[in-house]
Design a protein around this motif. Structure first.
Motif, PDB file in Angstrom:
ATOM      1  N   ALA A 285       0.828  -1.208   0.000  1.00  0.00           N
ATOM      2  CA  ALA A 285       0.000   0.000   0.000  1.00  0.00           C
ATOM      3  C   ALA A 285       0.862   1.258   0.000  1.00  0.00           C
ATOM      4  CB  ALA A 285      -0.930  -0.009   1.215  1.00  0.00           C
ATOM      5  N   ASP A 286       2.001   1.223   0.702  1.00  0.00           N
ATOM      6  CA  ASP A 286       2.918   2.369   0.699  1.00  0.00           C
ATOM      7  C   ASP A 286       3.439   2.640  -0.709  1.00  0.00           C
ATOM      8  OD1 ASP A 286       2.616   2.599   3.415  1.00  0.00           O
ATOM      9  OD2 ASP A 286       4.470   1.533   3.906  1.00  0.00           O
ATOM     10  N   VAL A 287       3.794   1.572  -1.401  1.00  0.00           N
ATOM     11  CA  VAL A 287       4.323   1.701  -2.766  1.00  0.00           C
ATOM     12  C   VAL A 287       3.259   2.278  -3.692  1.00  0.00           C
ATOM     13  CG1 VAL A 287       5.266   0.448  -4.745  1.00  0.00           C
ATOM     14  CG2 VAL A 287       5.928  -0.210  -2.415  1.00  0.00           C
ATOM     15  N   LYS A 288       2.054   1.743  -3.594  1.00  0.00           N
ATOM     16  CA  LYS A 288       0.962   2.236  -4.433  1.00  0.00           C
ATOM     17  C   LYS A 288       0.719   3.719  -4.178  1.00  0.00           C
ATOM     18  CE  LYS A 288      -1.602  -2.144  -4.747  1.00  0.00           C
ATOM     19  NZ  LYS A 288      -2.890  -2.821  -4.430  1.00  0.00           N
ATOM     20  N   ASP A 289       0.789   4.123  -2.935  1.00  0.00           N
ATOM     21  CA  ASP A 289       0.533   5.507  -2.580  1.00  0.00           C
ATOM     22  C   ASP A 289       1.567   6.439  -3.199  1.00  0.00           C
ATOM     23  OD1 ASP A 289      -0.889   7.556  -0.970  1.00  0.00           O
ATOM     24  OD2 ASP A 289       1.020   7.677   0.102  1.00  0.00           O
ATOM     25  N   VAL A 290       2.825   6.024  -3.174  1.00  0.00           N
ATOM     26  CA  VAL A 290       3.886   6.863  -3.748  1.00  0.00           C
ATOM     27  C   VAL A 290       3.698   7.015  -5.255  1.00  0.00           C
ATOM     28  CG1 VAL A 290       6.362   6.985  -4.228  1.00  0.00           C
ATOM     29  CG2 VAL A 290       5.570   6.368  -1.947  1.00  0.00           C
ATOM     30  N   VAL A 291       3.429   5.898  -5.925  1.00  0.00           N
ATOM     31  CA  VAL A 291       3.226   5.959  -7.378  1.00  0.00           C
ATOM     32  C   VAL A 291       2.039   6.850  -7.713  1.00  0.00           C
ATOM     33  CG1 VAL A 291       2.684   4.609  -9.443  1.00  0.00           C
ATOM     34  CG2 VAL A 291       4.279   3.698  -7.753  1.00  0.00           C
TER      35      VAL A 291
END
Length: 334
Positions: free
Chosen positions: A64-70
């Motif tokens: 979820a952290d990765v998705k948020d950054v993208v």
């Protein structure tokens, strides 16, 4: 050897040995470069996306952290060709694995497929230390293929990196290690189709210092409870990840957060706390477990120390007569 470059000549001063000279006659600079590459070999042509905009950092604890950054890149209209993944995505920091809770394999594959559909790429990290763990597939296959570097006793050399006690593949073994390594990478790609690979800790890195290292007596069967600095890492990450107000859209998108004097003070205090803890850590590994670590029922746990960068192995230093470890030019002898 000393080399002096003059306007019309080069002077070599040597005490012996053989010198091989190559002369590239050009006549122009472009021809000289071409002739030079004919000798040493031509570089691989990088894919076009490798020259684009990349985002990489340690500390994205969940998918979820990765998705948020993208998504923040997209919201800020910032270009992003490639998203990288540090060791956070791994299961207990083991190569070729995915954390079963925070980076579930099928969910990660689905997200990587969505990146590809958007014209973007995903590059995960892999380290060169394979965990000494009976339940780890890379360890099992590596032992079977006899790919690990040996110590002076003929046993696979034991060191320590992020997953704990580790062995190191012998990449000079073309016939054994290369096919094994390629197969491990292929098996990982079959699970999640990555676009490139971040090869890390390949110096090779080792948190221990010794000619022969062994697991502590209470962990000789690799069933000792794993210990890591996850709790400390999480606390430090929470401090660093604190937005002290005024973060720009670009800051939020890239994960680069603004900081004030209070935040800096907190970080310094925490670093000093970690340093004090590392200096006072007992030699024998403890048996406490930080949140997110393997449960007592998990097989194949490896011995690590309260701080994952502290050696928890029992190591024998090289003998004073070992010229490879104690050459005349060794730092200790200067």
């Amino acid at each position: 050897m000393d080399i002096e470059l003059h306007e019309t000549s080069i002077t070599y001063r040597v005490i012996g040995g053989v010198l091989d000279f190559y002369f590239f006659t050009g006549p122009g600079p472009e021809a000289v470069v071409q002739q030079y590459q004919d000798v040493i070999g031509k570089p691989a042509m990088p894919p076009l996306w490798a020259l684009g905009f990349h985002q990489c950092r340690w500390g994205y604890k969940t998918l979820a952290d990765v998705k948020d950054v993208v998504q923040r890149y997209k919201s800020a209209n910032l270009p992003l060709e490639v998203m990288w993944a540090d060791i956070d995505y791994m299961d207990r920091y083991r190569d070729f694995t995915f954390d079963p809770q925070r980076f579930k394999q099928q969910e990660l594959k689905g997200y990587v497929d969505s990146l590809h559909a958007a014209g973007q790429r995903w590059v995960p990290i892999t380290d060169c230390g394979i965990p000494h763990a009976p339940d780890d597939s890379a360890f099992i296959s590596g032992m079977k293929a006899d790919v690990f570097i040996k110590d002076v006793t003929g046993a696979p050399y034991l060191g320590q990196v992020w997953p704990g006690a580790t062995h190191y593949p012998d990449f000079l073994s073309v016939n054994k290690t290369w096919p094994w390594w390629k197969q491990e990478l292929q098996d990982m790609w079959n699970k999640v189709p990555y676009d490139g690979m971040w090869i890390d800790m390949n110096e090779a890195s080792n948190f221990c210092d010794g000619e022969i290292c062994r697991l502590p007596a209470d962990a000789a069967d690799s069933e000792h409870d794993a210990v890591s600095s996850a709790e400390s890492d999480n606390t430090l990450q929470a401090i660093i990840g604190t937005v002290d107000g005024g973060a720009t859209t670009e800051d939020q998108a890239t994960g680069a957060l603004s900081s004030g004097w209070q935040l800096i003070l907190q970080v310094v205090q925490w670093v000093l706390k970690l340093r004090h803890r590392s200096q006072s850590t007992p030699t024998a590994p403890e048996t406490t477990r930080s949140p997110g670590q393997a449960s007592p029922s998990t097989k194949g746990k490896v011995a690590t120390s309260a701080s994952s960068a502290n050696c928890a192995l029992q190591c024998q230093p090289p003998a004073a007569t070992d010229t490879l470890s104690n050459p005349p030019y060794a730092i200790n002898n200067l």
